[in-house]
Design a protein around this motif. Structure first.
Motif: not given
Length: 240
Positions: A14-20, A32-38
């Motif tokens: 997944a993307d670096d959590p810093v992005v979130l 929420f648990e949040v995960f970002s891909y691409r």
């Protein structure tokens, strides 16, 4: 879910959590648990500000009760109906259908068509719960975990056809585990009285929860489609 199965993941690609942290406020990240891909989170905020505000507002308002979790499912659960009410302005259930028009040209004479045909129904039947513009969103609360494969394949099909630019999945977070569901006691009957079965038996490790989704996202089953995943945590649940 007290013992994590081997075929789950913590979002290793997944993307670096810093992005979130640059996209969402702390109140949402704590809920929420949040995960970002691409780079799905960044794309949503920068390219689709209206949908971004819709999603953020809906998730800030998102609150389900313990009685909703304990209630019988039926064809559409109370939770699914509730989410429908959060995404009802411009967000529509959408099905994609497409034919493929194929042309084979002479290698040197580019204007000369050697063969031409159409594959009807090349894409057909893929559905997504909510689509607004080029943003798609699916809810998975308590289905068999193979449902994620259907969702991600639909996202990929829409994405490759140019119909969407990213997909979002709202699902049960890892923190809604076996211990949490055991604490809810018995299921409720339609009349509101207690039934005989324990709630936790409805929510096993082979149903839709974040670990099963991340395993598939890490394996790339979303194709090239950016995906943003939100996991529902106990912070979303009231004692009613």
């Amino acid at each position: 879910m007290s013992e994590i199965p081997k075929d789950v993941s913590a979002g290793t690609v997944a993307d670096d959590p810093v992005v979130l942290n640059n996209v969402f406020e702390n109140d949402l990240l704590s809920k929420f648990e949040v995960f970002s891909y691409r780079n799905a989170a960044g794309i949503l905020k920068s390219s689709f500000p209206e949908q971004f505000e819709n999603v953020v507002t809906a998730l800030r308002n998102f609150s389900i009760s313990k009685s909703m979790i304990r209630s019988p499912g039926g064809s559409k659960s109370e939770i699914a109906k509730y989410v429908d009410s959060l995404f009802n302005k411009g967000w529509q259930e959408t099905r994609i259908s497409a034919d493929l028009h194929v042309k084979l040209f002479h290698a040197q004479k580019k204007s000369k068509v050697l063969t031409e045909y159409t594959r009807e129904g090349f894409l057909d039947g893929h559905r997504i719960d909510f689509v607004k513009g080029k943003v798609a969103l699916d809810l998975e609360w308590n289905s068999k975990d193979q449902t994620y494969d259907r969702d991600l394949y639909a996202f990929a099909a829409f994405y490759e056809a140019g119909a969407i630019d990213l997909g979002i999945i709202l699902t049960r977070g890892s923190s809604l585990d076996n211990a949490f569901f055991r604490s809810l006691g018995k299921v409720l009957k339609k009349d509101g009285s207690e039934g005989a079965d324990e709630v936790y038996k409805k929510y096993g490790a082979s149903t839709t929860w974040m670990g099963k989704l991340l395993y598939r996202l890490d394996a790339g089953r979303n194709g090239g489609c950016p995906v943003l995943a939100f996991g529902i945590t106990p912070n979303c649940i009231t004692d009613e």
